[in-house]
Design a protein around this motif. Structure first.
Motif, mmCIF file in Angstrom:
data_model
loop_
_atom_site.group_PDB
_atom_site.id
_atom_site.type_symbol
_atom_site.label_atom_id
_atom_site.label_comp_id
_atom_site.label_asym_id
_atom_site.label_seq_id
_atom_site.Cartn_x
_atom_site.Cartn_y
_atom_site.Cartn_z
ATOM 1 N N SER A 125 -1.281 -6.823 5.889
ATOM 2 C CA SER A 125 -2.348 -7.355 6.733
ATOM 3 C C SER A 125 -1.898 -7.422 8.189
ATOM 4 O O SER A 125 -2.667 -7.150 9.113
ATOM 5 C CB SER A 125 -2.757 -8.744 6.229
ATOM 6 N N ALA A 174 1.808 -8.151 0.715
ATOM 7 C CA ALA A 174 0.376 -8.088 1.043
ATOM 8 C C ALA A 174 0.110 -8.692 2.416
ATOM 9 O O ALA A 174 -0.700 -8.164 3.199
ATOM 10 C CB ALA A 174 -0.439 -8.812 -0.022
ATOM 11 N N ALA A 233 -4.762 -4.580 -0.010
ATOM 12 C CA ALA A 233 -4.139 -4.747 1.316
ATOM 13 C C ALA A 233 -3.640 -3.406 1.844
ATOM 14 O O ALA A 233 -3.717 -3.124 3.050
ATOM 15 C CB ALA A 233 -3.004 -5.757 1.240
ATOM 16 N N VAL A 242 -2.386 -6.326 -3.754
ATOM 17 C CA VAL A 242 -1.455 -5.492 -2.986
ATOM 18 C C VAL A 242 -2.114 -4.147 -2.669
ATOM 19 O O VAL A 242 -2.060 -3.668 -1.523
ATOM 20 C CB VAL A 242 -0.139 -5.275 -3.762
#
Length: 525
Positions: A280, A276, A312, A309
């Motif tokens: 980002s 995640a 993201a 997850v």
């Protein structure tokens, strides 16, 4: 169990106590009596720690009384846990009496008393006990050192006990406090003493790197563990994953990707949190091809069941400009969480699909989810981009009246921008006057920007003066006024504003261009 013995009771009481279920531990202790069992020393050692807070000190005293009555208090371990209990309840007088009348004081007893004084702020007394401990020739261990450090003892007073375990304890203490300067000093001391830090020492350092300013230290230690081979240790590998997250949070996503690729070389596999964070990072850098590889990894490892997850992943595709891929991910989620809905609403807004954003909001409400402030930020942005003034007013009122939210300055700025773009300057100014808190640069800046669109020079000048006193070094102020003057052909004023901008320390020309190089794409997950 058809047949329970005291060992069984002790195991369960100890389990409850160590895991913070203090009331359950005490309940079992009482039940033990009711079923005809007699506690032993181990029983008391298991249950007494549960009484180490003010609400249960009376129960602790009762158990202490029982131990005196039965003679169990003669056991040194029982005395130690009772001493610790009283110390945690700030009853140092009782702790001191117990310690004083101990016939045989083990290293645990001394450590308990040092910790008792340290916990209650009596640092001088903690050092005095430590000196008495030395006079009695009691062997110091790592717990002693850690107790002294928690009592703010001068590290120099403990330097003669610097074996690897003790130094690790000291480093761990400094690391927990975020004092990375002293951590580095102690690490250097390890090197000078020709000690080789083990996985525990490295992890204790890595766990202290929570401040973005310390990311360089983390990167340096990553290089150290690669060089020494410690990177293959599972403990160290798990310690490196937060370092990747830290790099992303510090705006150094390229370092995070590089660290991750190095981890892959050594066969280390990322967890969901690391993935995640990397997604980002891809959002920051525009690394969609690398993000797609992460997406494949997510599917192979069944990580798409984790809400954060998927959120993201949606955010990565949106910020990399692929709303279609974001839609596919979103539609494959059985029950999207609020964060996923917010990402899609914002994504549609950012990409100019304002009607889709509002439809998405309506679908979210049909699913029974309650919007939050981020939801309305996306909805208002959609209204803003689409020039939907009436809808913007309506959603702003829904936010306040139906959901009882106090609008932040960011939401006020969005509404000011919406009204200003529609040429409704009087309503926009009235809107600003109704702001509960003092309007910030973003609110007035939004109005100044729309003055440029409608070439409202006089109003723009008034706002600019206000903004100058709010933040005279903000380049956005000079850029907006320069654009306003340029739109009216006032070139002398444009030159004057650009000179003022240079004098303030910024030329308004800084920017970043990003491309995704092929070397990133060659790294496999």
């Amino acid at each position: 169990m058809p047949n329970r013995d005291i060992v069984t009771w002790n195991a369960l009481i100890c389990g409850y106590s160590k895991n913070g279920y203090d009331f359950d531990a005490l309940r079992l202790f009482v039940q033990l009596f009711r079923e005809g069992f007699t506690p032993c020393e181990t029983t008391l050692v298991s249950v007494v720690p549960s009484c180490g807070w003010q609400e249960l000190v009376c129960q602790g005293r009762s158990i202490h009384g029982f131990s005196i009555k039965t003679g169990l208090d003669l056991d040194s371990e029982v005395k130690n846990v009772l001493t610790s209990m009283y110390a945690k309840c700030s009853n140092l007088e009782a702790a001191e009496l117990l310690f004083e009348y101990m016939l045989e004081k083990s290293v645990v007893s001394w450590n308990t008393m040092i910790g008792a004084y340290g916990q209650n702020g009596f640092f001088d007394k903690a050092m005095l006990v430590f000196k008495q401990m030395q006079e009695r020739s009691v062997e110091v261990n790592s717990v002693t050192i850690l107790s002294l450090m928690s009592a703010n003892a001068d590290p120099e007073s403990t330097h003669c006990y610097d074996n690897l375990v003790s130094l690790t304890a000291i480093i761990s203490c400094y690391s927990e406090k975020g004092n990375m300067g002293l951590v580095m000093e102690r690490f250097a001391q390890m090197q000078q003493l020709d000690m080789k830090p083990d996985a525990v020492a490295i992890v204790s350092i890595l766990h202290g790197i929570t401040n973005p300013d310390h990311i360089d230290i983390g990167v340096a230690f990553h290089g150290y563990v690669v060089k020494t081979g410690l990177c293959t240790d599972c403990l160290v590998a798990n310690g490196l994953s937060p370092l990747i997250s830290g790099c992303v949070q510090a705006g150094r996503a390229s370092d995070a990707v590089e660290l991750f690729c190095q981890m892959q070389i050594y066969g280390l596999r990322p967890d969901a949190i690391t993935i995640a964070s990397l997604l980002s990072g891809c959002s920051q850098l525009g690394y969609m091809q690398f993000g797609k590889k992460l997406h494949c990894y997510i599917l192979r490892k069944n990580l798409e069941t984790e809400d954060f997850v998927c959120t993201a992943l949606i955010d990565m595709y949106i910020k990399c400009g692929s709303i279609e891929q974001a839609e596919k991910v979103f539609k494959n989620i059985k029950e999207p969480c609020l964060a996923a809905w917010n990402s899609m609403i914002t994504g549609y807004s950012l990409n100019g699909f304002e009607q889709e954003a509002l439809t998405c909001y309506s679908e979210m409400r049909k699913q029974g989810l309650k919007p939050d402030k981020i939801t309305f930020l996306g909805v208002l942005a959609a209204c803003n981009h689409g020039g939907l003034v009436d809808e913007g007013r309506r959603y702003f009122q829904i936010m306040i009246q139906e959901f009882k939210m106090t609008p932040t300055l960011q939401r006020f700025a969005s509404m000011v921008d919406l009204l200003g773009r529609a040429g409704l300057f009087e309503e926009a100014i009235l809107f600003i006057k109704n702001v509960v808190t003092e309007p910030d640069f973003a609110v007035w800046g939004a109005l100044l920007s729309v003055c440029c669109i409608h070439q409202q020079v006089k109003l723009g000048e008034c706002i600019a003066r206000k903004l100058y006193f709010l933040d005279c070094r903000n380049g956005g102020l000079y850029v907006s006024m320069s654009n306003l003057c340029a739109a009216k052909g006032m070139w002398d004023d444009v030159a004057r504003l650009r000179e003022m901008m240079r004098d303030s320390g910024g030329d308004g020309c800084s920017g970043v261009s990003l491309i995704e190089v092929t070397s990133i794409g060659r790294n496999k997950l």
